[in-house]
Design a protein around this motif. Structure first.
Motif, mmCIF file in Angstrom:
data_model
loop_
_atom_site.group_PDB
_atom_site.id
_atom_site.type_symbol
_atom_site.label_atom_id
_atom_site.label_comp_id
_atom_site.label_asym_id
_atom_site.label_seq_id
_atom_site.Cartn_x
_atom_site.Cartn_y
_atom_site.Cartn_z
ATOM 1 N N GLY A 38 -78.982 -37.679 56.690
ATOM 2 C CA GLY A 38 -80.113 -37.600 57.608
ATOM 3 C C GLY A 38 -81.409 -38.031 56.921
ATOM 4 N N THR A 39 -81.501 -37.766 55.633
ATOM 5 C CA THR A 39 -82.696 -38.137 54.873
ATOM 6 C C THR A 39 -82.952 -39.642 54.950
ATOM 7 N N TRP A 68 -84.464 -40.347 58.271
ATOM 8 C CA TRP A 68 -85.901 -40.013 58.215
ATOM 9 C C TRP A 68 -86.682 -41.216 57.664
ATOM 10 N N THR A 119 -83.920 -26.120 60.648
ATOM 11 C CA THR A 119 -82.657 -25.495 60.258
ATOM 12 C C THR A 119 -82.851 -24.370 59.246
ATOM 13 N N GLN A 128 -73.305 -34.864 60.483
ATOM 14 C CA GLN A 128 -72.585 -33.662 60.024
ATOM 15 C C GLN A 128 -72.937 -32.376 60.755
ATOM 16 N N LYS A 129 -73.576 -32.502 61.935
ATOM 17 C CA LYS A 129 -73.967 -31.268 62.630
ATOM 18 C C LYS A 129 -73.319 -31.287 64.011
ATOM 19 N N ASP A 140 -87.361 -35.251 64.502
ATOM 20 C CA ASP A 140 -86.167 -34.958 63.714
ATOM 21 C C ASP A 140 -85.245 -34.109 64.588
HETATM 22 N N1 PLP Z 1 -83.556 -32.476 59.047
HETATM 23 C C1 PLP Z 1 -82.980 -31.308 59.351
HETATM 24 C C2 PLP Z 1 -83.518 -30.514 60.494
HETATM 25 C C3 PLP Z 1 -81.890 -30.859 58.621
HETATM 26 O O1 PLP Z 1 -81.309 -29.689 58.924
HETATM 27 C C4 PLP Z 1 -81.405 -31.637 57.550
HETATM 28 C C5 PLP Z 1 -80.279 -31.181 56.738
HETATM 29 O O2 PLP Z 1 -79.768 -30.093 56.887
HETATM 30 C C6 PLP Z 1 -82.043 -32.839 57.279
HETATM 31 C C7 PLP Z 1 -83.102 -33.236 58.052
HETATM 32 C C8 PLP Z 1 -81.610 -33.697 56.145
HETATM 33 O O3 PLP Z 1 -80.336 -34.173 56.385
HETATM 34 P P1 PLP Z 1 -79.390 -34.615 55.181
HETATM 35 O O4 PLP Z 1 -79.123 -33.405 54.356
HETATM 36 O O5 PLP Z 1 -78.200 -35.178 55.867
HETATM 37 O O6 PLP Z 1 -80.151 -35.645 54.419
#
Ligand code: PLP
Length: 413
Positions: A64-65, A68, A143, A195-196, A170
């Protein structure tokens, strides 16, 4: 340890067996003439997840990063001003990423346990007469604290201020789990992860870009290579990728989308998450403990952060649950490290699975000396799940049924 592991972190979530099986494929040529038969329907169906007719969905082989980063670096220029609220570890990390990309972030600091305050966003935007602020960043579901912010209200606040900034959301722990409306809320860039709610392993990052965001891409000057929208758009138009795609993940995504869109259907997925979350909240109330989310308006239907009583460490609850009961609970992060533990309740889950997590959390809390009544949370969640089912099936509640049989008696749950 014998039996299934109980995975109750808020991502990665349980991958359904059929999704795992769908990913067990032989490698193939991602430049074959057949490959677009897999990919083009994926792009089409992902638009249904984001609820967009006009937006374009990008699939990056990333966490997810990465998504972003892709959302920002494709649409903004060095030194651009962006407005972001910080109220948990993930809103913090997105801000940190924006700053490290060279953006000028104006931060609205909010109490952890609350979320984006639309009125504050509105007043900052109203004061920005020369429209220096190019973007508003909002984490729909924080989260780390189990807080959901009202994105529709953020959009309304931006409209009320008459400000042209783009809206970046996000949705990593909300999209495909709770309501998200790209077009209706006029979100310009929405970020999700595999992954969610999408019930896949980590490894795909999704960005949905509005036509306005795609127009901004043409003049945005932040550097990008791997995440370049332009390279993606050129290749995706015919069903290909600018580099080797994560093939098994795409097959898994195909299966997950069938489950979410064609079988259970998104609306039901959202309702299921609400029922499971309400059951967890009923359990926390029965334990006599507090949520990290300070008020019902912030309650998240995908993750609950539970505050441990003073003198106890949330990490000890998590460790006991893991070592003794084969249960993974989410840790407290950063400012709330040790102060909370989290139960993730998103993805491929049902009532009984959640009851297992509640039972395990009860035992782990008692193991470290927290005085809660064993079974109290389980009973409260059971009662909630059953009353939901009875209401749906238009059957009498347990109380009504019992009262008919024993007019003089009382049912104590
Ligand atoms: N944004 C939210 C709300 C998240 O919960 C997470 C990860 O848990 C992320 C971004 C970042 O995702 P990732 O760990 O896949 O990079």
């Amino acid at each position: 340890m014998a039996g299934r592991h109980f995975l109750f972190v808020p991502g990665p979530t349980n991958v359904p067996d059929r999704v795992t099986r769908a990913m067990m494929v032989a490698m193939e040529d991602h430049r074959s003439s057949k490959f677009p038969e897999l990919t083009l329907p994926l792009f089409r169906d992902l638009k249904k997840v984001f609820k967009t007719a006009e937006g374009q969905v990008f699939i990056f082989p990333s966490a997810g990063t990465g998504a972003w980063e892709a959302s920002l670096c494709n649409t903004l220029s060095p030194g651009d001003k962006v407005l972001a609220s910080r109220f948990g570890q993930f809103s913090h990390l997105w801000i940190d990423l924006a700053q490290r990309l060279g953006l000028d972030v104006q931060i609205l600091e909010e109490e952890w346990g609350t979320g984006v305050k639309p009125d504050k966003v509105e007043s900052v935007l109203r004061a920005d007469k020369s429209h220096q602020i190019k973007a508003v960043l909002a984490v729909q579901n924080e989260t780390a604290t189990g807080v959901t912010s009202d994105i529709e209200a953020v959009r309304k606040a931006m409209d009320a201020a008459g400000h042209p900034a783009m809206l970046y959301v996000d949705g990593v722990s909300s999209i495909a789990s709770i309501e998200f409306q790209m077009d209706e809320w006029r979100v310009d860039l929405a970020v999700a992860g595999s992954q969610k709610g999408l019930m896949l392993p980590a490894g795909l990052g999704f960005v949905c870009a509005s036509p306005r965001a795609l127009a901004a891409y043409k003049t945005a000057e932040l550097k990008r290579v791997y995440f370049d929208f332009g390279d993606m758009m050129k290749a995706n138009a015919t069903g290909y990728f600018p580099y080797t795609p994560a093939l098994p993940m795409l097959y898994g995504l195909r299966e997950a989308l069938i489950m979410l869109l064609e079988e259970e259907k998104l609306q039901h997925v959202f309702e299921r998450h609400h029922v499971l979350a309400s059951g967890v909240r009923a359990a926390v109330k029965a334990w006599g403990l507090q949520l990290c989310a300070t008020e019902p308006q912030w309650y998240s239907d995908t993750v609950t952060a539970i505050v441990v009583p003073p003198g106890f460490n949330g990490a000890d609850v998590i460790d006991a649950a893991f070592r003794r009961y084969n249960l993974s609970l989410g840790a407290g992060l950063s400012q709330v490290a040790g102060k909370v533990f989290r139960i993730g309740h998103l993805g491929d889950l049902n009532d009984l699975m959640v009851l297992g997590a509640i039972a395990g959390a009860e035992m782990a809390m008692r193991d470290i000396g927290i005085e809660i009544q064993l079974g109290s949370g389980v009973a409260a969640a059971q009662a909630h799940f059953r009353s939901t089912i009875m209401a749906k099936e238009k059957k009498p509640t347990d109380q009504e049924h019992f009262a008919q049989l024993h007019p003089e008696g009382v049912l104590n749950d």
